[in-house]
Design an enzyme around this catalytic site. Structure first.
Site, PDB file in Angstrom:
ATOM      1  N   ASP A 144      -2.886   8.205  -2.076  1.00  0.00           N
ATOM      2  CA  ASP A 144      -4.186   8.876  -2.034  1.00  0.00           C
ATOM      3  C   ASP A 144      -4.399   9.504  -0.665  1.00  0.00           C
ATOM      4  O   ASP A 144      -3.677   9.213   0.289  1.00  0.00           O
ATOM      5  CB  ASP A 144      -5.324   7.894  -2.333  1.00  0.00           C
ATOM      6  CG  ASP A 144      -5.474   6.838  -1.244  1.00  0.00           C
ATOM      7  OD1 ASP A 144      -4.450   6.430  -0.651  1.00  0.00           O
ATOM      8  OD2 ASP A 144      -6.605   6.421  -0.965  1.00  0.00           O
ATOM      9  N   ASP A 193       0.847  -1.182   0.000  1.00  0.00           N
ATOM     10  CA  ASP A 193       0.000   0.000   0.000  1.00  0.00           C
ATOM     11  C   ASP A 193       0.886   1.237   0.000  1.00  0.00           C
ATOM     12  O   ASP A 193       2.102   1.165   0.201  1.00  0.00           O
ATOM     13  CB  ASP A 193      -0.997  -0.017   1.153  1.00  0.00           C
ATOM     14  CG  ASP A 193      -0.358   0.065   2.517  1.00  0.00           C
ATOM     15  OD1 ASP A 193       0.865   0.224   2.590  1.00  0.00           O
ATOM     16  OD2 ASP A 193      -1.097  -0.029   3.510  1.00  0.00           O
ATOM     17  N   SER A 194       0.301   2.384  -0.255  1.00  0.00           N
ATOM     18  CA  SER A 194       1.087   3.572  -0.582  1.00  0.00           C
ATOM     19  C   SER A 194       1.670   4.290   0.627  1.00  0.00           C
ATOM     20  O   SER A 194       2.542   5.138   0.488  1.00  0.00           O
ATOM     21  CB  SER A 194       0.211   4.565  -1.338  1.00  0.00           C
ATOM     22  OG  SER A 194      -0.780   5.111  -0.473  1.00  0.00           O
ATOM     23  N   GLY A 195       1.175   3.973   1.815  1.00  0.00           N
ATOM     24  CA  GLY A 195       1.540   4.727   3.005  1.00  0.00           C
ATOM     25  C   GLY A 195       0.524   5.799   3.342  1.00  0.00           C
ATOM     26  O   GLY A 195       0.575   6.383   4.426  1.00  0.00           O
ATOM     27  N   GLY A 196      -0.392   6.047   2.427  1.00  0.00           N
ATOM     28  CA  GLY A 196      -1.375   7.099   2.647  1.00  0.00           C
ATOM     29  C   GLY A 196      -2.236   6.881   3.872  1.00  0.00           C
ATOM     30  O   GLY A 196      -2.451   7.803   4.660  1.00  0.00           O
ATOM     31  N   CYS A 230      -6.028 -27.218  14.315  1.00  0.00           N
ATOM     32  CA  CYS A 230      -7.225 -27.943  14.760  1.00  0.00           C
ATOM     33  C   CYS A 230      -7.027 -29.454  14.729  1.00  0.00           C
ATOM     34  O   CYS A 230      -7.735 -30.184  15.435  1.00  0.00           O
ATOM     35  CB  CYS A 230      -8.426 -27.530  13.901  1.00  0.00           C
ATOM     36  SG  CYS A 230      -8.983 -25.833  14.242  1.00  0.00           S
ATOM     37  N   CYS A 259      -7.214 -27.439   9.463  1.00  0.00           N
ATOM     38  CA  CYS A 259      -5.883 -26.831   9.579  1.00  0.00           C
ATOM     39  C   CYS A 259      -5.027 -27.612  10.571  1.00  0.00           C
ATOM     40  O   CYS A 259      -5.527 -28.374  11.402  1.00  0.00           O
ATOM     41  CB  CYS A 259      -5.981 -25.353   9.972  1.00  0.00           C
ATOM     42  SG  CYS A 259      -6.263 -25.028  11.739  1.00  0.00           S
ATOM     43  N   CYS A 295     -12.677 -27.800  11.008  1.00  0.00           N
ATOM     44  CA  CYS A 295     -11.508 -27.204  10.356  1.00  0.00           C
ATOM     45  C   CYS A 295     -10.409 -28.251  10.184  1.00  0.00           C
ATOM     46  O   CYS A 295     -10.132 -29.024  11.106  1.00  0.00           O
ATOM     47  CB  CYS A 295     -10.993 -26.031  11.186  1.00  0.00           C
ATOM     48  SG  CYS A 295      -9.544 -25.208  10.477  1.00  0.00           S
ATOM     49  N   HIS A 335      -4.670 -20.443  12.633  1.00  0.00           N
ATOM     50  CA  HIS A 335      -6.049 -20.893  12.423  1.00  0.00           C
ATOM     51  C   HIS A 335      -6.889 -19.827  11.725  1.00  0.00           C
ATOM     52  O   HIS A 335      -7.624 -20.119  10.771  1.00  0.00           O
ATOM     53  CB  HIS A 335      -6.709 -21.273  13.743  1.00  0.00           C
ATOM     54  CG  HIS A 335      -8.185 -21.475  13.612  1.00  0.00           C
ATOM     55  ND1 HIS A 335      -8.745 -22.624  13.102  1.00  0.00           N
ATOM     56  CD2 HIS A 335      -9.222 -20.625  13.865  1.00  0.00           C
ATOM     57  CE1 HIS A 335     -10.058 -22.495  13.059  1.00  0.00           C
ATOM     58  NE2 HIS A 335     -10.367 -21.284  13.510  1.00  0.00           N
ATOM     59  N   ASP A 341      -7.962  -7.374   1.841  1.00  0.00           N
ATOM     60  CA  ASP A 341      -6.882  -7.518   2.818  1.00  0.00           C
ATOM     61  C   ASP A 341      -7.350  -6.925   4.136  1.00  0.00           C
ATOM     62  O   ASP A 341      -8.224  -6.059   4.167  1.00  0.00           O
ATOM     63  CB  ASP A 341      -5.619  -6.777   2.375  1.00  0.00           C
ATOM     64  CG  ASP A 341      -5.686  -5.298   2.749  1.00  0.00           C
ATOM     65  OD1 ASP A 341      -5.106  -4.911   3.776  1.00  0.00           O
ATOM     66  OD2 ASP A 341      -6.349  -4.531   2.028  1.00  0.00           O
TER      67      ASP A 341
END
Length: 380
Positions: free
Chosen positions: A149, A95-98, A312, A309, A307, A338, A269
């Site tokens: 932005d 991301d831009s840091g904005g 679990c 994973c 689950c 998890h 995200d």
């Protein structure tokens, strides 16, 4: 010049506007809709790159502002870029840091040239411009860079939003011009406009005229009620090109991922799954589970019995509660693993539902079991 990042639309869900697609990047091709774990400082907290890859993570996000401050973009560039620096051979978005400029610093001055603000670590005066943001991102070597932005708060006055989005559009042009590696690094534009339909349209028209290879919907998930976010998506995503990826920034709760996909979003995200994991909160197929609670002290079942994973399949609620209550790092690793696995697998199920033209049905089933349909349902 051919853009290094492209989107391939495979099909649209017959029940909704959801899209099944593929995101092609210099470091791999990834199925969408997708959730991208956040690795702010070139690491997803408590997780190894090998673990992320094993659970099916494709693209991860790192942060320009934080890496600019520590360790510095020059060191990352000398290491061969973020991919080599952190041993990640798949996609990276920076991301831009904005957002950090506007969220971490109370003392800031926005000018046409850029933003004056103070380093949140030591108070040093800093100045971030569109050109500087792209310079840092070029040095980091991410596959996808975000245009710099202005991220306005919610609520914000209409006149402020107009000035803000127009400035963002001018900054977007400067970002495109500043990219030194357009053959291997793509820039996504960010549509702003708050919760005003006409302003979102104005922003989208300005940015699509610049022909970015992808577009983000910014300025949402900043405190507005979720129904307003969904309404904004309903009138914003149709304004974006169908042959390019659409990215909703900062969204990671299970309900918002499904609702966003229904409204045509391809990429998400959020720090949510890792942040709540460090507080001992887990996502499960039957809703939120706070592992710190005393009732789990003698509960020897897994976090989620549905689950598959590693966590679990191996560890009990009682053991993980003990670790978390004792502030043992391993406990936070287990809850983080998890939660990330849960969201990555959720998006796999969303893609399957799109493929089978039943995403609305999947949503209803998931919401009912998760508890989102309850009058006093707890959200994240």
């Amino acid at each position: 010049m051919t853009t290094p990042v492209t989107y391939e639309l495979i099909k649209e869900c017959g029940q909704t506007g959801a899209r099944l697609g593929k995101l092609h990047t210099p470091h791999g091709t990834f199925d969408t809709p997708m959730f991208m774990p956040v690795g702010t400082l070139a690491t997803v907290k408590t997780m190894s790159p090998e673990e992320l890859k094993a659970m099916g993570a494709g693209v991860i996000l790192s942060n320009t502002y934080h890496l600019w401050l520590r360790p510095g973009e020059d060191i990352v560039e000398e290491a061969g870029g973020l991919h080599r620096f952190m041993n990640w051979d798949q996609g990276i978005l920076t991301d831009s840091g904005g957002f950090q400029v506007f969220s971490l610093s109370d003392l800031r001055e926005i000018t046409e040239e850029g933003v004056h603000f103070r380093n949140h670590l030591n108070g040093e005066k800093l100045f971030l411009t569109p050109e500087k943001s792209i310079h840092v991102q070029n040095a980091l070597g991410s596959d996808i860079m975000m245009a710099f932005d202005e991220c306005p708060p919610f609520p914000a006055e209409r006149e402020y939003l107009i000035d803000s989005l127009e400035r963002t559009s001018r900054w977007a042009e400067r970002c495109l011009a500043a990219n030194k590696h357009p053959d291997r690094q793509a820039i996504f534009g960010i549509v702003q406009g708050g919760v005003y339909e006409d302003l979102r349209k104005r922003s989208a028209e300005a940015l699509t005229s610049l022909d970015f290879p992808g577009y983000a919907v910014g300025g949402l998930s900043v405190g507005e009620p979720k129904h307003l976010m969904y309404e904004a998506l309903e009138y914003t995503t149709p304004l974006l090109p169908t042959h390019k990826p659409r990215y909703l920034m900062g969204v990671g709760s299970p309900d918002a991922l499904i609702e966003g996909a229904i409204r045509g979003i391809d990429m998400f995200d959020c720090v949510l799954p890792t942040r709540i994991a460090r507080n001992g909160t887990c996502m499960t197929s039957e809703g939120r589970l706070v592992i710190r609670n005393a009732k789990f002290a003698r509960d020897f079942r897994p976090i989620d019995e549905d689950c598959d994973c590693h966590v679990c399949q191996t560890y009990s609620r009682a053991y993980i509660r003990h670790l978390v209550k004792s502030n043992e790092t391993f406990g936070f690793r287990l809850t983080t693993y998890h939660n990330l696995h849960f969201l990555i697998k959720l998006m796999e199920r969303v893609r399957e539902a799109i493929r089978e033209d039943r995403l609305n049905d999947f949503k209803e089933e998931f919401f009912e079991r998760y508890g989102f349909n309850q009058p006093n349902a707890k959200n994240f």
